[in-house]
Enzyme design. Structure first.
Site, PDB file in Angstrom:
ATOM      1  N   ASP A  49      -3.635  19.014 -69.585  1.00 18.05           N
ATOM      2  CA  ASP A  49      -4.341  17.816 -70.024  1.00 18.05           C
ATOM      3  C   ASP A  49      -3.656  17.204 -71.240  1.00 18.05           C
ATOM      4  O   ASP A  49      -3.510  15.979 -71.345  1.00 18.05           O
ATOM      5  CB  ASP A  49      -5.793  18.173 -70.334  1.00 18.05           C
ATOM      6  CG  ASP A  49      -6.582  16.993 -70.867  1.00 18.05           C
ATOM      7  OD1 ASP A  49      -6.713  15.996 -70.143  1.00 18.05           O
ATOM      8  OD2 ASP A  49      -7.069  17.067 -72.020  1.00 18.05           O
ATOM      9  N   GLU A 121      -3.833  19.118 -63.418  1.00 18.06           N
ATOM     10  CA  GLU A 121      -3.503  19.337 -64.828  1.00 18.06           C
ATOM     11  C   GLU A 121      -2.832  20.703 -65.022  1.00 18.06           C
ATOM     12  O   GLU A 121      -1.881  20.829 -65.808  1.00 18.06           O
ATOM     13  CB  GLU A 121      -4.768  19.245 -65.674  1.00 18.06           C
ATOM     14  CG  GLU A 121      -5.343  17.837 -65.761  1.00 18.06           C
ATOM     15  CD  GLU A 121      -6.688  17.773 -66.447  1.00 18.06           C
ATOM     16  OE1 GLU A 121      -7.107  16.666 -66.829  1.00 18.06           O
ATOM     17  OE2 GLU A 121      -7.335  18.826 -66.612  1.00 18.06           O
TER      18      GLU A 121
END
Length: 227
Positions: A49, A121
């Protein structure tokens, strides 16, 4: 460790062959499949992320060198949100390679937005750890494709521009209120008023509610004079 055909196929879709394939396997392992000897992808998701965020922040700053933070923030959020990560994951069929527990598999986990977004992610983090930032950045920009250009295009929508105007000045998003409706049910005509928290308003009329909202936003922007 020997590669499976599944891992090899996913590497081809990602455009990166792992020096350590176990990193990719971990990125694909949902918590429902974790065990003392098998780590899940949650820590990688956390890292990925942040890597994605840095790549997108750099890309947006480079694509619009004059935009303020208030203008850039909603574009950034659109590019890194879980829904966008899941869209990218679907495009490379990431779901087919996920390692899921039986309950998650039976409940359609390979198609779930949250699981796909998290796994995307995690895969970004796995590439970053395997080959460094530049390789991860190149993969992200390739997989996100024209989304950066598209978010710039979407920003030209009068509703988006008005929201960015308000956000840049610390205001909540504009409200769009239906203040009139005429015509038959099969062909209604809507009058919409765009309202800002500072009391500024503007109205517009159109045969579709969204179009009336866009016209009202454009009218209000014109009234504000680009202030």
């Amino acid at each position: 460790m020997k590669r499976s055909a599944e891992i090899t196929a996913l590497e081809e879709r990602l455009g990166h062959r792992f020096d350590t394939p176990d990193r990719l396997r971990r990125a694909l392992t949902h918590s429902s499949m974790s065990s003392p000897g098998r780590e899940d992808n949650q820590r990688l998701e956390f890292l990925g992320d942040r890597v994605l965020g840095l790549v997108m922040a750099e890309a947006l700053l480079g694509s619009d060198r004059h935009a303020s933070e208030g203008l850039l923030a909603p574009r950034f959020n659109a590019l890194v949100r879980k829904e966008t990560c899941a869209e990218v994951a679907r495009e490379i069929d990431l779901g087919a390679a996920l390692k899921l527990g039986r309950s998650e598999m039976m409940s359609g986990g390979r198609r779930k937005m949250a699981l796909l977004g998290d796994a995307m992610e995690a895969v970004i983090a796995a590439v970053y750890l395997d080959a460094g930032f530049d390789t991860a950045k190149a993969m992200i920009l390739r997989l996100w494709g024209n989304r950066i250009a598209q978010v710039e295009e979407d920003a030209r929508d009068p509703k988006t521009s008005l929201q960015e105007w308000a956000q840049a000045r610390g205001m909540p998003p504009p409200a769009y209120v239906e203040v009139g409706r005429t015509g038959p049910d099969h062909a209604p005509v809507f009058t919409i008023e765009a309202r800002l928290a500072n009391g500024e308003t503007a109205q517009a009329t159109a045969g579709a509610k969204r179009k009336a909202e866009q016209h009202a936003a454009a009218a209000l922007l014109a009234k504000l004079g680009g202030d």
